[in-house]
Design an enzyme around this catalytic site. Structure first.
Site, PDB file in Angstrom:
ATOM      1  N   ARG A  51       0.821  -1.201   0.000  1.00  0.00           N
ATOM      2  CA  ARG A  51       0.000   0.000   0.000  1.00  0.00           C
ATOM      3  C   ARG A  51       0.863   1.262   0.000  1.00  0.00           C
ATOM      4  O   ARG A  51       0.676   2.165  -0.803  1.00  0.00           O
ATOM      5  CB  ARG A  51      -0.915   0.006   1.210  1.00  0.00           C
ATOM      6  CG  ARG A  51      -1.905   1.151   1.267  1.00  0.00           C
ATOM      7  CD  ARG A  51      -2.601   1.168   2.616  1.00  0.00           C
ATOM      8  NE  ARG A  51      -2.547  -0.163   3.191  1.00  0.00           N
ATOM      9  CZ  ARG A  51      -3.292  -1.177   2.798  1.00  0.00           C
ATOM     10  NH1 ARG A  51      -4.199  -0.980   1.891  1.00  0.00           N
ATOM     11  NH2 ARG A  51      -3.133  -2.362   3.332  1.00  0.00           N
ATOM     12  N   THR A  52       1.813   1.310   0.922  1.00  0.00           N
ATOM     13  CA  THR A  52       2.648   2.500   1.052  1.00  0.00           C
ATOM     14  C   THR A  52       3.504   2.702  -0.198  1.00  0.00           C
ATOM     15  O   THR A  52       3.641   3.815  -0.705  1.00  0.00           O
ATOM     16  CB  THR A  52       3.534   2.387   2.312  1.00  0.00           C
ATOM     17  OG1 THR A  52       2.690   2.163   3.435  1.00  0.00           O
ATOM     18  CG2 THR A  52       4.325   3.655   2.532  1.00  0.00           C
ATOM     19  N   LYS A  80      24.024  -8.106   0.268  1.00  0.00           N
ATOM     20  CA  LYS A  80      25.476  -8.134   0.086  1.00  0.00           C
ATOM     21  C   LYS A  80      26.197  -7.314   1.150  1.00  0.00           C
ATOM     22  O   LYS A  80      27.400  -7.098   1.060  1.00  0.00           O
ATOM     23  CB  LYS A  80      25.847  -7.627  -1.309  1.00  0.00           C
ATOM     24  CG  LYS A  80      25.341  -8.521  -2.431  1.00  0.00           C
ATOM     25  CD  LYS A  80      25.809  -8.042  -3.793  1.00  0.00           C
ATOM     26  CE  LYS A  80      25.043  -8.743  -4.913  1.00  0.00           C
ATOM     27  NZ  LYS A  80      25.160  -8.043  -6.201  1.00  0.00           N
ATOM     28  N   ARG A 101      11.503   2.508   3.100  1.00  0.00           N
ATOM     29  CA  ARG A 101      10.914   1.713   4.172  1.00  0.00           C
ATOM     30  C   ARG A 101      11.983   0.754   4.671  1.00  0.00           C
ATOM     31  O   ARG A 101      12.593   0.046   3.858  1.00  0.00           O
ATOM     32  CB  ARG A 101       9.747   0.904   3.609  1.00  0.00           C
ATOM     33  CG  ARG A 101       9.134  -0.046   4.598  1.00  0.00           C
ATOM     34  CD  ARG A 101       8.096   0.666   5.419  1.00  0.00           C
ATOM     35  NE  ARG A 101       7.112  -0.197   5.991  1.00  0.00           N
ATOM     36  CZ  ARG A 101       5.830   0.152   6.136  1.00  0.00           C
ATOM     37  NH1 ARG A 101       5.395   1.314   5.707  1.00  0.00           N
ATOM     38  NH2 ARG A 101       4.993  -0.666   6.720  1.00  0.00           N
ATOM     39  N   HIS A 129       6.138   6.794  10.780  1.00  0.00           N
ATOM     40  CA  HIS A 129       5.550   6.531   9.477  1.00  0.00           C
ATOM     41  C   HIS A 129       4.840   7.818   9.074  1.00  0.00           C
ATOM     42  O   HIS A 129       3.620   7.878   8.994  1.00  0.00           O
ATOM     43  CB  HIS A 129       4.576   5.356   9.584  1.00  0.00           C
ATOM     44  CG  HIS A 129       4.032   4.889   8.276  1.00  0.00           C
ATOM     45  ND1 HIS A 129       4.513   5.329   7.065  1.00  0.00           N
ATOM     46  CD2 HIS A 129       3.049   4.013   7.971  1.00  0.00           C
ATOM     47  CE1 HIS A 129       3.845   4.756   6.100  1.00  0.00           C
ATOM     48  NE2 HIS A 129       2.955   3.956   6.623  1.00  0.00           N
TER      49      HIS A 129
END
Lengths: 305, 305, 305
Positions: A51-52, A80, A101, A129
């Site tokens: 969604r975000t 890595k 995120r 958020h």
């Protein structure tokens, strides 16, 4: 260079300005359809959040820009062993702005310190958020016409609910705000927020255990999920859970102009029968999330339309 | 609001119209290069299917539109327990049209009931895969100049082969169609299709076990994979499998103007030596798949060029 | 049809031309902003490589083109057993050019033999990674003004380091090049490169074990990672590893106009304190990587601006 790491990075005036742009975007989308032509947004999602991520991508595409990035750490170089600091310097060569995120608190902050492009914190662990908070604020302002002088019910997991904490921090800056904190004992709002934020600024609030008891007073009801695993024992969960499920019967107790918000995804804390209630605003909220992110991208890139 | 859930959602007239648009796209691609400017396609792939996903994406980009989405459930919110109904309402805020692939039968149907944007079923479990059927039909019409009065060989796994079932349903609406069903005993076309579709409409068909026996009569040969794990025992598989491998030697039995289709991916059921035969149409089919999806997107969005 | 499978696919003249285009892109990006309008790049990454994938995507978007593809084999049809030859024929229907990363040596070569679009090898196992080599060359030419008459230090894992091998092959075509090979005994440059490439063409080189001993002479220092697991025993690793960590103290030994390159990601072989040294060029290198890929896409598509 301006970033969005916390909802408090913007002053009340800057927030007002951001929301004004969002409202103008809603009214005149075509005016903005080419505003970011030739610009690229990088979506750096070290953990999935469809969604975000898609909301940011839709926002950039609506502005005529392009998108690149990754949707989970598996498909990134994180495996890595590259540091966030190095990754963001690399990404700064590929994009004009990024939304990140990350499962670790503070990751977006570290990124912003090494980036040569604006960084949008799209969630860093249980920490912040901010674009969700901006979305919530725009939704409230759009539906109620104001952000002040309101009784806001916050329901569900108030202990761990990041969106709830951020929303409190953001709304206490407006006059006449009163909170009703609706949660089981186990999931009450942490005292550091009650003491340091609410008490210190003399923000009125009350704590209740049952949603029914709170509903009649509310102008906004902000629902969140109550996760079974948060409870100490199965017995408590079974005894309590129905208190936090909103259905049409409970909605009869609410004001005619009380709106329901939810950060989504919902599981069962709002019965689907409520979706048809005109006061159900959680899908409109998603739409406002796109508008505010469009406004945010424009603002961080310094583009005026 | 129009969706594409099953190949039978369109009448024969609507299908003809769709294929006419596709043919015009093939002839005049530049005419369509900006037809979907400012429009967004969401590709919601709860299970990976590179070919189908990229075909839709290429179609939208060819029309001047943009694409966002996810390519597997891992990188989506599905893992957080969100219902398809909720997801599609959210996606409706992000995109103008969507293509959904889901492992569960009926998922696209549920999505269409809650969407405020057109939904393209890009495969729901073993149920339907209508854009493949449209692709197959456009390919046949383009190569043979017609969809009627033809002998169609269907070869391989006719029991579980979703594309084969759909194609039968679609083609029986045209006059003069005759089927030759080529499969091992274990993988014969289910009797509910033979009885309810073919017999009921008096569509002539015959069942044969060996591809060689069928080849001389065919106008179209539709090949599918015979998966080892479908057989009851290894012995049967070894004994039978060569019957269903098309090679240059078998192709000598076929008409000069018989075309070979395959929904891909192929494993070994068509020897690579056949690729150079002018009758091998399975890669052309991929190209027609892009054209028909372009026509479909335009039609579902109600855009006329 | 032109592909890029190995850095040696281009003659020195073609490389010069490519780098001239890249420099013009750097100087006049807006001139190129619409050069690939309506063109599509497919990024086919059978193993993740965020940097390389996003660099190609940024390049295509900077040219006004679009991008589709996959970022790992999980989300591709590879798991269904499709051959690279078949996949590339399918992709040729979806895109105008592709960049392929594959764990198997020679995969891009196979793809090029069946593609009807240009194929860029974006890394095939331990074999080739030609766009990295082009990036390295453009970076050196941009910073030093030339590719000839230079002493190049190659430091770290010279035994397995694919980028180092490719760079040697590419640079020996320019006059006056001298190499200093800096590595532990266990990770020395393979003798087939020393004999067949350096000795055969009378290219001067020396081998040293400690970075300090090499630094004063170098015009370019190309750093790579020394992976712990390459060593026979922990003791050797601990004894040696500091020899190959570049820090500000070691940088005091280097010339004022010696530039440091690194293919990234780095782990700890360059201390972050070095990042602020004006001679640190590894992030600039990322930017040059975008320019050279833009030039490459234009060249392979035969587009002149």
């Amino acid at each position: 260079m301006k970033h969005l790491l916390s909802p408090l990075d913007f002053s009340v005036e800057e927030l007002d300005n951001l929301m004004d742009i969002a409202k103008d975007i809603e009214a005149n989308p075509e005016k903005y359809a080419h505003a970011c032509e030739g610009k690229k947004l990088a979506t750096l999602f070290y953990e999935p959040s469809t969604r975000t991520r898609l909301s940011h991508e839709a926002a950039m595409i609506n502005l005529g820009g392009s998108v690149l990035g990754f949707s989970s750490a598996d498909s990134s170089s994180a495996s890595k062993g590259e540091s966030v600091a190095d990754t963001i310097r690399v990404i700064s060569c590929f994009a004009d702005i990024c939304a990140m995120r990350h499962p670790k608190e503070g990751a977006a902050m570290v990124a912003s310190q090494h980036a040569t492009i604006p960084v949008i914190n799209a969630g860093d662990g249980g920490h912040q958020h901010p674009t969700q908070t901006l979305t919530d604020m725009l939704t409230i302002r759009s539906l109620k016409g104001r952000l002040d002088n309101m009784t806001i019910g916050l329901c569900g997991d108030l202990k761990f609910g990041r969106t709830v904490h951020s929303l409190i921090h953001a709304l206490v800056r407006y006059p006449g705000i009163r909170f009703v904190l609706i949660s089981p004992e186990e999931l009450k709002l942490p005292s550091y927020i009650k003491n340091d934020v609410l008490d210190r600024q003399n923000i009125p609030y009350e704590e209740v255990v049952r949603l029914e008891d709170a509903l009649p007073d509310l102008d906004i009801l902000y629902m969140t999920r109550v996760q079974k695993e948060r409870f100490f024992n199965e017995e408590d969960y079974v005894r309590m859970k129905d208190f936090y499920i909103l259905d049409n019967k409970k909605m009869e107790l609410a004001k005619e102009d009380m709106y329901i918000l939810h950060p989504l995804p919902r599981v069962n804390e709002i019965a689907t029968e409520v979706d048809n209630d005109p006061r159900a605003a959680y899908f409109k909220q998603v739409q406002y999330g796109v508008y505010i992110r469009m406004a945010l991208i424009l603002t961080l890139l310094g583009i005026e339309v």
